[in-house]
Design a protein around this motif. Structure first.
Motif, PDB file in Angstrom:
ATOM      1  N   GLU A 166     -17.057  57.445  49.438  1.00 10.32           N
ATOM      2  CA  GLU A 166     -16.403  57.317  50.612  1.00 10.32           C
ATOM      3  C   GLU A 166     -15.356  55.744  51.239  1.00 10.32           C
ATOM      4  OE1 GLU A 166     -19.209  58.188  54.076  1.00 10.32           O
ATOM      5  OE2 GLU A 166     -19.646  60.330  53.532  1.00 10.32           O
ATOM      6  N   MET A 167     -16.275  54.947  50.330  1.00  6.82           N
ATOM      7  CA  MET A 167     -16.004  53.354  50.673  1.00  6.82           C
ATOM      8  C   MET A 167     -15.086  53.428  49.657  1.00  6.82           C
ATOM      9  SD  MET A 167     -19.698  51.012  51.723  1.00  6.82           S
ATOM     10  CE  MET A 167     -20.274  51.468  50.200  1.00  6.82           C
ATOM     11  N   ASP A 168     -15.021  53.504  48.678  1.00 10.19           N
ATOM     12  CA  ASP A 168     -14.132  53.091  48.038  1.00 10.19           C
ATOM     13  C   ASP A 168     -12.518  53.707  48.243  1.00 10.19           C
ATOM     14  OD1 ASP A 168     -15.449  52.491  45.522  1.00 10.19           O
ATOM     15  OD2 ASP A 168     -15.873  53.909  44.596  1.00 10.19           O
ATOM     16  N   MET A 190      -9.441  51.608  49.371  1.00  9.75           N
ATOM     17  CA  MET A 190      -8.930  52.102  48.581  1.00  9.75           C
ATOM     18  C   MET A 190      -6.799  52.082  49.359  1.00  9.75           C
ATOM     19  SD  MET A 190      -8.549  51.261  45.724  1.00  9.75           S
ATOM     20  CE  MET A 190      -7.152  51.484  44.888  1.00  9.75           C
ATOM     21  N   GLU A 191      -7.699  53.290  50.721  1.00 12.81           N
ATOM     22  CA  GLU A 191      -6.270  52.717  51.333  1.00 12.81           C
ATOM     23  C   GLU A 191      -5.851  51.112  52.351  1.00 12.81           C
ATOM     24  OE1 GLU A 191      -8.243  55.933  53.933  1.00 12.81           O
ATOM     25  OE2 GLU A 191      -8.196  57.958  52.800  1.00 12.81           O
ATOM     26  N   LEU A 192      -7.229  50.446  52.648  1.00 11.60           N
ATOM     27  CA  LEU A 192      -7.076  49.277  53.116  1.00 11.60           C
ATOM     28  C   LEU A 192      -5.403  48.347  52.397  1.00 11.60           C
ATOM     29  CD1 LEU A 192     -10.314  48.134  54.973  1.00 11.60           C
ATOM     30  CD2 LEU A 192      -7.722  48.524  56.133  1.00 11.60           C
ATOM     31  N   LEU A 193      -6.144  49.316  51.076  1.00 15.38           N
ATOM     32  CA  LEU A 193      -5.441  47.589  50.230  1.00 15.38           C
ATOM     33  C   LEU A 193      -4.015  48.367  49.604  1.00 15.38           C
ATOM     34  CD1 LEU A 193      -8.316  47.404  46.842  1.00 15.38           C
ATOM     35  CD2 LEU A 193      -7.556  45.728  48.398  1.00 15.38           C
ATOM     36  N   ASP A 194      -3.864  49.555  49.807  1.00 19.74           N
ATOM     37  CA  ASP A 194      -2.753  50.215  49.828  1.00 19.74           C
ATOM     38  C   ASP A 194      -1.926  49.628  50.400  1.00 19.74           C
ATOM     39  OD1 ASP A 194      -0.894  51.845  48.659  1.00 19.74           O
ATOM     40  OD2 ASP A 194      -0.717  52.683  50.141  1.00 19.74           O
TER      41      ASP A 194
END
Length: 253
Positions: A128-130, A134-138
């Motif tokens: 879930e955290m990954d 990754m959504e935030l990094l995107d």
């Protein structure tokens, strides 16, 4: 529009010196608000009061109508205030992904036993955290650097990563401490666009300390000017920046 942050008559002394005196401010939801003033005016002290690093001698802090005055840094973080720092404070030897995941531990938990034995709860939570990280990094254009150590990112991207990590805590109020420090003019332009995007995309309320007047005048809707720990002027950005007292005390022209 309702106030997200309401500060009334906040004050603190250090060794008999009044560092902040009778400080009041009201910031509405989704507002971009600036706190400016000369070096030593008390701006960072106010950030430390808002985040629980210091406990005030007087006054009250309300976040979304909840009294958080004097609470611990952890409790204030959980209540919904996140911050960045003038000097970037990333986990330099951790990956970009793990830096963002560090911010997620406020809301995503597993026990030490889950971690040691790699139990299903551990794997589920990590997955879930990954995904969220990754959504935030995107969003910040950093997804391709997920497995790069944070210390190897260019300076401007480290600033982005610090903001992404702060947003991972799901704050209501984001405090940015001199986000343009060390940036060249082109990077500052990009930063202005990014701050506007963060406000609009995440429906975020933002309070920033900044010395770069181009950034302040370009994005801040309201300003408070601090001088010797007291409010010198407060109101619409253009009005405040043209106040003769502000020009004399801060801009010096």
């Amino acid at each position: 529009m309702d106030d997200l942050l309401s500060v009334k008559n906040l004050g603190i002394s250090f060794g008999g010196l009044r560092a902040v005196n009778e400080f009041s401010i009201n910031i509405k939801k989704e507002q971009l608000y600036g706190l400016i003033g000369p070096n030593g005016a008390g701006k960072t002290t106010i950030f430390n009061l808002l985040t629980g690093v210091y406990k005030p001698d007087s006054g009250k802090i309300l976040l979304d109508n909840v009294d958080i005055t004097g609470k611990s840094t952890i409790d204030i973080s959980k209540a919904g205030i996140a911050r960045t720092f003038q000097n970037i404070r990333l986990f330099s030897q951790l990956t970009v992904l793990d830096n963002v995941k560090a911010g997620l531990h406020n809301k995503h938990h597993y026990s030490t036993l889950d971690s040691i034995l790699r139990l299903p709860r551990f794997h589920k939570t990590e997955k879930e955290m990954d995904k969220i990280a990754m959504e935030l990094l995107d969003v910040f254009g950093l997804a391709d650097y997920a497995n790069v150590e944070a210390q190897n990112l260019p300076y401007g991207q480290q600033r982005k990563l610090e903001i992404a990590r702060a947003l991972a805590t799901e704050p209501k109020l984001l405090l940015l401490d001199e986000p343009a420090a060390g940036m060249n003019p082109n990077e500052t332009e990009e930063l202005m666009d990014m701050i506007r995007f963060v406000r609009d995309h995440f429906h975020m309320t933002i309070l920033l300390i900044e010395h770069d007047m181009k950034l302040v005048s370009g994005i801040c809707e309201q300003l408070t000017v601090l001088n010797f720990g007291e409010v010198l002027a407060q109101g619409d950005t253009s009005t405040v920046l043209n106040d003769p007292q502000v020009i004399k005390a801060y801009i010096g022209e």
